[in-house]
Design a protein around this motif. Structure first.
Motif, PDB file in Angstrom:
ATOM      1  N   THR A  14      24.730 -10.906 -29.906  1.00 21.27           N
ATOM      2  CA  THR A  14      23.947 -12.070 -29.528  1.00 21.27           C
ATOM      3  C   THR A  14      24.749 -13.308 -29.888  1.00 21.27           C
ATOM      4  N   ALA A  15      24.923 -14.190 -28.907  1.00 25.80           N
ATOM      5  CA  ALA A  15      25.607 -15.466 -29.117  1.00 25.80           C
ATOM      6  C   ALA A  15      24.561 -16.563 -29.137  1.00 25.80           C
ATOM      7  N   THR A  36      20.454 -19.001 -26.455  1.00 28.40           N
ATOM      8  CA  THR A  36      20.848 -17.698 -26.995  1.00 28.40           C
ATOM      9  C   THR A  36      21.114 -16.781 -25.812  1.00 28.40           C
ATOM     10  N   ALA A  37      22.184 -15.965 -25.924  1.00 30.18           N
ATOM     11  CA  ALA A  37      22.530 -15.053 -24.839  1.00 30.18           C
ATOM     12  C   ALA A  37      23.067 -13.754 -25.410  1.00 30.18           C
ATOM     13  N   THR A  38      22.866 -12.677 -24.662  1.00 34.20           N
ATOM     14  CA  THR A  38      23.446 -11.384 -25.017  1.00 34.20           C
ATOM     15  C   THR A  38      24.825 -11.301 -24.380  1.00 34.20           C
ATOM     16  N   VAL A  39      25.814 -10.958 -25.198  1.00 30.65           N
ATOM     17  CA  VAL A  39      27.187 -10.813 -24.723  1.00 30.65           C
ATOM     18  C   VAL A  39      27.664  -9.445 -25.193  1.00 30.65           C
ATOM     19  N   GLY A  40      27.757  -8.486 -24.283  1.00 34.00           N
ATOM     20  CA  GLY A  40      28.064  -7.116 -24.697  1.00 34.00           C
ATOM     21  C   GLY A  40      26.929  -6.623 -25.567  1.00 34.00           C
ATOM     22  N   SER A  49      22.966  -6.452 -33.618  1.00 28.40           N
ATOM     23  CA  SER A  49      21.537  -6.191 -33.402  1.00 28.40           C
ATOM     24  C   SER A  49      20.704  -6.328 -34.666  1.00 28.40           C
ATOM     25  N   SER A  50      21.341  -6.204 -35.842  1.00 29.51           N
ATOM     26  CA  SER A  50      20.605  -6.360 -37.097  1.00 29.51           C
ATOM     27  C   SER A  50      20.626  -7.802 -37.607  1.00 29.51           C
ATOM     28  N   GLY A  51      21.296  -8.701 -36.861  1.00 32.60           N
ATOM     29  CA  GLY A  51      21.367 -10.101 -37.279  1.00 32.60           C
ATOM     30  C   GLY A  51      22.548 -10.415 -38.169  1.00 32.60           C
TER      31      GLY A  51
END
Length: 144
Positions: A46-47, A39-43, A70-72
């Motif tokens: 979440t990817a 899992t990674a933050t992109v901008g 951010s809310s899924g």
């Protein structure tokens, strides 16, 4: 004649059950994502990269890449790319293994195919561009 209708009905039920068991989608038509690889933050998204085993492996394989806010909530990001890179080591030349993605029936969820050439640590170059803007990041993944 009634007996043949019963046989046809039983056969039809069997085909439906086999089709449901072999389906690649989960309940409600959503894509079965499997176990998380990374899992990674992109901008501001979440990817999540996943497959059936939760591990990238040597050889041909299918992966799922999905994007959420951010809310899924799933977010359709448009075009996505993920290329795995391994730097040159000794006599082994540099390697780049690109993932070929297709869209699914679920927004923000992409099905990919990749052939990882060798086991070891890979740098994944992940990018997207489309309705959600653009973003890119690098992830480290170990293929076994």
């Amino acid at each position: 004649m009634n007996r043949s209708l019963i046989v046809i009905g039983v056969a039809l039920v069997g085909v439906v059950l086999i089709g449901a068991a072999c389906s690649k989608t989960g309940s409600g038509g959503s894509v079965a994502r499997g176990k998380v690889i990374k899992t990674a933050t992109v901008g501001n998204l979440t990817a999540t990269l996943s497959n059936s085993t939760g591990q990238l492996k040597l050889g041909d394989q299918e992966v799922i890449l999905d994007f959420t806010d951010s809310s899924g909530k799933p977010v359709d990001v448009g075009a996505v790319s993920l290329s795995f890179h391994m730097a040159q080591m000794g006599p082994m030349s540099e390697m780049n293994d690109a993932t070929s993605f297709t869209t699914t029936g679920s927004p923000g969820v992409y099905r990919g195919k990749v052939n990882i050439e060798v086991a070891g640590e890979w740098q994944g170059q992940l990018a997207y561009e489309g309705p959600a803007g653009s973003g890119k990041t690098t992830i480290t993944v170990t293929a076994r």
